[in-house]
Design an enzyme around this catalytic site. Structure first.
Site, short mmCIF file in Angstrom:
data_model
loop_
_atom_site.label_atom_id
_atom_site.label_comp_id
_atom_site.label_asym_id
_atom_site.label_seq_id
_atom_site.Cartn_x
_atom_site.Cartn_y
_atom_site.Cartn_z
N CYS A 1 0.81 -1.22 0.00
CA CYS A 1 0.00 0.00 0.00
C CYS A 1 0.85 1.28 0.00
O CYS A 1 0.58 2.21 -0.76
CB CYS A 1 -0.92 0.01 1.21
SG CYS A 1 -0.14 -0.47 2.76
N HIS B 1 -3.14 6.45 4.26
CA HIS B 1 -1.72 6.61 4.55
C HIS B 1 -1.26 7.98 4.05
O HIS B 1 -1.59 8.37 2.93
CB HIS B 1 -0.88 5.56 3.81
CG HIS B 1 -0.99 4.17 4.35
ND1 HIS B 1 -1.68 3.85 5.49
CD2 HIS B 1 -0.47 3.00 3.88
CE1 HIS B 1 -1.59 2.54 5.70
NE2 HIS B 1 -0.86 2.00 4.74
#
Lengths: 344, 344
Positions: A132, A252
């Site tokens: 990710c 994130h």
């Protein structure tokens, strides 16, 4: 009657944080499905879920689960992928694997569709979905590398707990409430499920994601190094990462320093990012606009802002890159790959 | 009877997050006080507080409040310091100013006692306490700069909300509870008190602390650049910072990349940090030990870990630096300076 080709699809790890998002995307993107099956470990088998208004029972994944499956989306952990993706491939399925099991295998393409879609066709039954934190970074780096050639990247991450799965989300919410209520906090999952030491994540920042390697970096950090080289198709790009878990649920954030091999123009950098596929520029400091995890959550794009010339090196650039780690960082990247396969 | 000299002390900004910690430290350190007075803006004047078992009424700070004061500790905002510190100095007080008002004034020493204590004696009535994020970084950088000469630093911060004051703490707790209870979040203070746009801090990461400057960095980021040069007494050290607010209450964390002018030995780096005054090494990856904000909170030290050789440059080092922003980052550094003055 439609002439569109339809596919038999299997979702492996249907009850996980990523699996849930994959299922949602297959629904909302109206993926051309003939039959769909939901698979999991023995532990979750027997649970039920609803897809497009119809109820399905989750089945335990075995090699023969993949008979007649055309596309299999794996997000049930590296061990499951290692054991079953080759079996699925052997039975003719194309596997899109969200774990790290095959990412660095030279025979497996590692794909971010905005960066290296041409690799999809080179698969041998398995296509790996990158980590990710890597996906969102390379989506922003690609147009800049093509123009100015990147020498190296120094990145510090601010990673959401959902990257560690549903139990980490639950633990974060539980711990947070305990702190607010002045109760004792019992760390249980983070920083790393399989390791003995646990740390509080509520109102904290934990500089460990995954285990440590011998050079003092963690595996998560070295994934950013190694996967970036492979996806960008350029072994000369160097990446030094510090990966940190913070009490954010979805999204994130990354503080990224880029050193180019060439002089660059800051306005052109912004223009390149504004035009880049899958990237949205949010860069208006005068109006306090920059990417935020809470804004990125639930959206498919990679958001970039705080773009500025570095004051310590003339070929240096700084930026702030944010994306929903479960979407572009996982489920959406996987479903995008599946859509490329369907398009042929 | 003791022959120890005793002092008349004034604490300006007694009700703020930093003021509270200064008062606690003057108590627990048993600072040699003859008389103490607590001052504030008109808004907080009249409030009461207890110091060493005795009740005091907080008075509104005016120039004449500083008649007969020997040591004045200011943490009531830059405007108060600008207006009153010169008045206090004129009346013979030595002011230790926790705001940014005089930090870059060439006639005002900017002091971290572990780094440049010799500057304390050069004061002209005012000594400036550096910015919280700078203090903890230079405490760790100093022994390394002395040994290997630092060329530049690239730092990304993970800063606690208490750095923005008591209202930011309250807002964070209130917002966090609202998210847990699935209520609407009303941002009110952060990222910057005086600016119009507000962002949610609960379960988020905000890449803005203080206003933006013309070069795209914020004032907080440029403080790290400019204050580091001044404290270290070396204009050649370059610092590029990205300062980020995260939902932590106490304790700033920093991901720090250091580029030296010379080759370095990683074991010697660790040894230098282990011996450095005010620094505690927490660096045992095998046992998942590294500095954490929750461990640093309430402690005076600067904690350093995740020390490793950078993989993108042979003279590069990475580390993770954590300290309680209200203690070493503010109140403790100020009281340390006061103790140096007392020692003569």
């Amino acid at each position: 009657m439609s002439n569109q080709k339809v596919y038999n699809v299997a979702v492996v790890g249907a009850t996980g944080a990523v699996g849930e998002q994959i299922i949602k995307l297959l629904e909302t993107r109206n993926f051309p499905i003939q039959q769909i099956k939901f698979l999991s470990s023995a532990r979750s088998a027997g649970k039920k879920l609803t897809f497009k208004g119809q109820e399905y029972v989750i089945e335990e994944a075995t090699p023969d689960s993949f008979n007649d499956v055309h596309i299999a989306l794996f997000s049930a952990g590296g061990d499951v992928s290692k054991a079953l993706a080759p079996e699925a491939a052997k039975r003719g399925a194309v596997c899109i694997d969200n774990t790290s099991a095959f990412r660095m295998d030279p025979n497996t393409p590692l794909v971010v569709p905005e960066v290296n879609p041409e690799k999809i066709k080179e698969h041998n039954g398995i296509i790996a979905n990158p980590n990710c934190s890597t996906i969102q970074m390379v989506a922003a780096l690609k147009p800049l590398h093509d123009r100015y050639s990147i020498k190296r990247v120094i990145v510090s991450t601010y990673q959401a707990v959902s990257g560690a799965g549903a139990r980490a989300i639950q633990e974060t919410l539980r711990q947070t409430r305990a702190v607010l209520d002045e109760q004792e906090v019992q760390p249980d999952v983070l920083p790393v499920g399989g390791l003995p030491v646990k740390h509080q994540i509520a109102f904290n920042a934990i500089p460990q994601i995954d285990k440590f390697t011998d050079n003092g970096y963690t595996f998560e950090e070295m994934k950013m190094t190694n996967e970036t080289k492979k996806i960008m198709g350029d072994e000369s790009i160097e990446v030094s990462a510090t990966c940190v878990r913070i009490p954010v649920i979805y999204g994130h954030s990354e503080s990224v320093y880029v050193e180019f091999n060439e002089q660059f123009d800051i306005d052109e950098v912004k223009a390149l990012l504004a035009e880049a596929p899958g990237v949205t520029l949010v860069d208006d400091p005068a109006n306090q606009q920059y990417p935020l995890a809470t804004d990125a959550a639930g959206k498919p794009d990679v958001f970039v802002g705080r773009i500025r010339r570095d004051i310590t090196s003339e070929k240096g650039l700084n930026m702030w890159i944010v994306s929903d780690n479960l979407l572009k960082g996982a489920a959406w990247n996987a479903v995008q790959i599946a859509e490329y396969i369907v398009k042929g």
